[in-house]
Write a protein that holds these residues in place. Structure first.
Motif, PDB file in Angstrom:
ATOM      1  N   ARG A 258     -47.841  -9.493  53.941  1.00 13.10           N
ATOM      2  CA  ARG A 258     -46.755 -10.483  53.973  1.00 13.10           C
ATOM      3  C   ARG A 258     -47.310 -11.866  54.308  1.00 13.10           C
ATOM      4  O   ARG A 258     -46.871 -12.867  53.744  1.00 13.10           O
ATOM      5  N   ALA A 259     -48.284 -11.929  55.222  1.00 13.37           N
ATOM      6  CA  ALA A 259     -48.906 -13.204  55.579  1.00 13.37           C
ATOM      7  C   ALA A 259     -49.548 -13.833  54.347  1.00 13.37           C
ATOM      8  O   ALA A 259     -49.415 -15.043  54.112  1.00 13.37           O
ATOM      9  N   ALA A 260     -50.227 -13.013  53.548  1.00 14.47           N
ATOM     10  CA  ALA A 260     -50.860 -13.515  52.332  1.00 14.47           C
ATOM     11  C   ALA A 260     -49.809 -14.037  51.349  1.00 14.47           C
ATOM     12  O   ALA A 260     -50.009 -15.081  50.714  1.00 14.47           O
ATOM     13  N   GLU A 261     -48.672 -13.336  51.237  1.00 12.80           N
ATOM     14  CA  GLU A 261     -47.598 -13.779  50.349  1.00 12.80           C
ATOM     15  C   GLU A 261     -47.034 -15.128  50.800  1.00 12.80           C
ATOM     16  O   GLU A 261     -46.822 -16.023  49.986  1.00 12.80           O
ATOM     17  N   LEU A 262     -46.784 -15.261  52.101  1.00 14.69           N
ATOM     18  CA  LEU A 262     -46.222 -16.500  52.634  1.00 14.69           C
ATOM     19  C   LEU A 262     -47.199 -17.659  52.460  1.00 14.69           C
ATOM     20  O   LEU A 262     -46.797 -18.777  52.123  1.00 14.69           O
ATOM     21  N   ALA A 263     -48.485 -17.398  52.707  1.00 16.00           N
ATOM     22  CA  ALA A 263     -49.502 -18.435  52.538  1.00 16.00           C
ATOM     23  C   ALA A 263     -49.605 -18.842  51.064  1.00 16.00           C
ATOM     24  O   ALA A 263     -49.695 -20.037  50.750  1.00 16.00           O
ATOM     25  N   ALA A 264     -49.573 -17.870  50.165  1.00 15.33           N
ATOM     26  CA  ALA A 264     -49.647 -18.163  48.728  1.00 15.33           C
ATOM     27  C   ALA A 264     -48.440 -18.975  48.261  1.00 15.33           C
ATOM     28  O   ALA A 264     -48.567 -19.826  47.382  1.00 15.33           O
ATOM     29  N   ALA A 265     -47.284 -18.720  48.880  1.00 17.62           N
ATOM     30  CA  ALA A 265     -46.071 -19.465  48.528  1.00 17.62           C
ATOM     31  C   ALA A 265     -46.068 -20.861  49.127  1.00 17.62           C
ATOM     32  O   ALA A 265     -45.224 -21.687  48.789  1.00 17.62           O
ATOM     33  N   GLY A 266     -46.996 -21.116  50.066  1.00 17.60           N
ATOM     34  CA  GLY A 266     -47.095 -22.443  50.675  1.00 17.60           C
ATOM     35  C   GLY A 266     -46.075 -22.716  51.759  1.00 17.60           C
ATOM     36  O   GLY A 266     -45.860 -23.865  52.130  1.00 17.60           O
ATOM     37  N   VAL A 267     -45.437 -21.657  52.289  1.00 10.44           N
ATOM     38  CA  VAL A 267     -44.416 -21.873  53.315  1.00 10.44           C
ATOM     39  C   VAL A 267     -44.932 -21.569  54.728  1.00 10.44           C
ATOM     40  O   VAL A 267     -44.283 -21.908  55.705  1.00 10.44           O
ATOM     41  N   ALA A 268     -46.110 -20.911  54.807  1.00  6.81           N
ATOM     42  CA  ALA A 268     -46.666 -20.565  56.112  1.00  6.81           C
ATOM     43  C   ALA A 268     -48.179 -20.528  56.016  1.00  6.81           C
ATOM     44  O   ALA A 268     -48.740 -20.377  54.930  1.00  6.81           O
ATOM     45  N   GLU A 269     -48.827 -20.641  57.176  1.00  6.64           N
ATOM     46  CA  GLU A 269     -50.273 -20.506  57.236  1.00  6.64           C
ATOM     47  C   GLU A 269     -50.619 -19.447  58.265  1.00  6.64           C
ATOM     48  O   GLU A 269     -49.918 -19.272  59.263  1.00  6.64           O
TER      49      GLU A 269
END
Length: 131
Positions: free
Chosen positions: A117-128
């Protein structure tokens, strides 16, 4: 004084009332009732000073404060359990609705998710990823 509307109180509203309130507050009125409630509850609102509140309003404010404290404690418990379960912490870089958690995350908010999920959020640019 600033505060947030209680999700428990908002759950008592009809779908149409939620849509009207969402529009009045400047947030999206589309989606399921739970999504609208999450968006409304995330908006900071002005709360009258204690001396200006009726007894019923004071009770509602107290209930909202208890609910918020319970949510904070629950989030901390989830984060502690996440550290044990191999979750990673992410930091929101922008305000967004995390559809998996059904929660609005504000920029700067840190919370735990699975590595995937962290990778998905980072890829979407909404979280690091923070660790």
């Amino acid at each position: 004084m600033k505060g947030h509307l209680s999700t428990e109180q908002l759950k008592k509203y009809s779908y149409k009332e939620l849509q009207t309130l969402a529009k009045d507050m400047g947030v999206s009125a589309s989606g399921k009732a739970e999504e609208i409630i999450a968006r409304i509850a995330a908006v900071e609102v002005d709360v009258p000073e204690e001396s200006q509140l009726t007894e019923e309003e004071k009770a509602a404010v107290e209930a909202a404060e208890k609910e918020e404290a319970a949510q904070v404690a629950e989030q901390k418990a989830r984060e502690e359990a996440g550290a044990v379960a191999g979750l990673v912490k992410v930091k929101a870089v922008t305000r967004f609705l995390d559809k998996q958690l059904n929660q609005i995350k504000d920029a700067g908010e840190i919370y735990s998710v699975s590595r995937e999920r962290a990778a998905e959020l980072a890829a979407a640019g909404v979280a690091e990823i923070t660790r």
